[in-house]
Design an enzyme around this catalytic site. Structure first.
Site, PDB file in Angstrom:
ATOM      1  N   ASN A  62      -9.817  25.244  14.510  1.00 33.16           N
ATOM      2  CA  ASN A  62      -9.983  26.387  15.423  1.00 33.16           C
ATOM      3  C   ASN A  62      -8.883  27.441  15.284  1.00 33.16           C
ATOM      4  OD1 ASN A  62     -11.532  24.500  18.166  1.00 33.16           O
ATOM      5  ND2 ASN A  62     -12.484  25.749  16.568  1.00 33.16           N
ATOM      6  N   ASP A  77     -19.978  22.816  22.773  1.00 31.06           N
ATOM      7  CA  ASP A  77     -20.259  24.002  21.960  1.00 31.06           C
ATOM      8  C   ASP A  77     -21.137  24.986  22.729  1.00 31.06           C
ATOM      9  OD1 ASP A  77     -20.217  25.627  19.756  1.00 31.06           O
ATOM     10  OD2 ASP A  77     -21.537  24.385  18.526  1.00 31.06           O
TER      11      ASP A  77
END
Ligand code: FPP
Length: 246
Positions: free
Chosen positions: A74, A26
């Site tokens: 996503n 991330d």
């Protein structure tokens, strides 16, 4: 000209005891934003980090490294970013498979990757088949992966087997569920790492993380490297794992 000495990773994290580490990579967007760059520049730098960390995982003696590259959630990102990520993945598989193979690495993809573009699916299947007979570590890339989806698939498979009379419902146990997950043939998960300061699992390996140690670092993914991985393994070494016992 002085050359920069390569750190000896094995001396940083000796005898760490981790067979399988997973990483939630991330912070690519924030890394780019800090540099006034487009988000895709952060993802490109993230791919460089994937290369460094995959090499380091091998040097550090991991049996398996699982990387969360694209979640089933996503797809909510702008189409241009999804397309950038798919392009980077395609390029990564094309350009890095020779090095993986030469190093004896086995490439695995987990998740519902078959729903992706057929050309990418073909490339992934080819890369997995080419490296399947290697004896080195497994680098597993989670693509179109969601742990809840994975568990739904496993439940459906087991329900179908029960309906067929292949197994009695009351006999279904932990090992049957383990065997119905994408990770069936991977070692048990020991360590889950997340970069960028966020402290959640975001639908990644929820079943497999039952007894994994969690390690969070503020470092943004594009800054992560072999030394940072070794530090995570060192932290793991100091944990007291009791698996519910004393
Ligand atoms: C999270 O950062 C990262 C992702 C959603 C994608 C991870 C992908 C890569 C590292 C590149 C492709 C991978 C491989 C294996 C070739 P973010 O964009 O959510 O960052 P932010 O939270 O700072 O915006």
């Amino acid at each position: 000209m002085a050359t920069k000495a390569k750190p000896d990773l094995t001396s940083i994290a000796p005898a760490h005891g981790v067979r399988h580490a997973a990483i939630i990579m991330d912070g690519n967007g924030r890394w780019a934003k800090k540099r006034l760059l487009p988000r895709v520049a952060g993802h490109r730098a993230g791919v460089e980090a994937v290369r460094r960390v995959a090499r380091a995982a091998q040097e550090l003696g991991l049996e398996c490294l699982t990387l969360y590259a694209f979640s089933s959630e996503n797809w909510k990102r702008p189409a241009s970013e999804v397309s950038d990520l798919m392009g980077l993945l395609r390029h990564f598989i094309q350009s890095d498979i020779d090095e993986f193979h030469a190093n004896g690495v086995r490439l695995r993809v987990i998740g519902n990757y078959r729903a992706l573009d057929p050309a990418l699916v073909e490339m992934i299947d080819g890369a997995m088949a080419r490296t399947a007979g290697n004896s080195g570590p497994i680098v597993a890339i989670a693509l179109n992966y969601g742990a809840q989806d994975e568990m739904v698939r496993a439940v459906r498979e087991l329900a179908a087997r029960a309906a067929n009379g292949d197994v009695a419902a009351q006999d279904i146990g932990v090992a049957d569920i383990d065997a119905a997950l994408y990770t069936a043939d991977l070692p048990p998960l020991d360590l889950m790492i997340r970069t960028s300061g966020e402290q959640r699992l975001s639908n990644f390996l929820l079943w497999q993380a039952a007894y994994a140690e969690l390690y969070f670092t503020d470092m943004l993914w594009p800054d992560f490297d072999g030394r940072a991985l070794a530090q995570a393994l060192d932290a793991f070494r100091l944990r007291d794992r009791r698996f519910g016992g004393l």
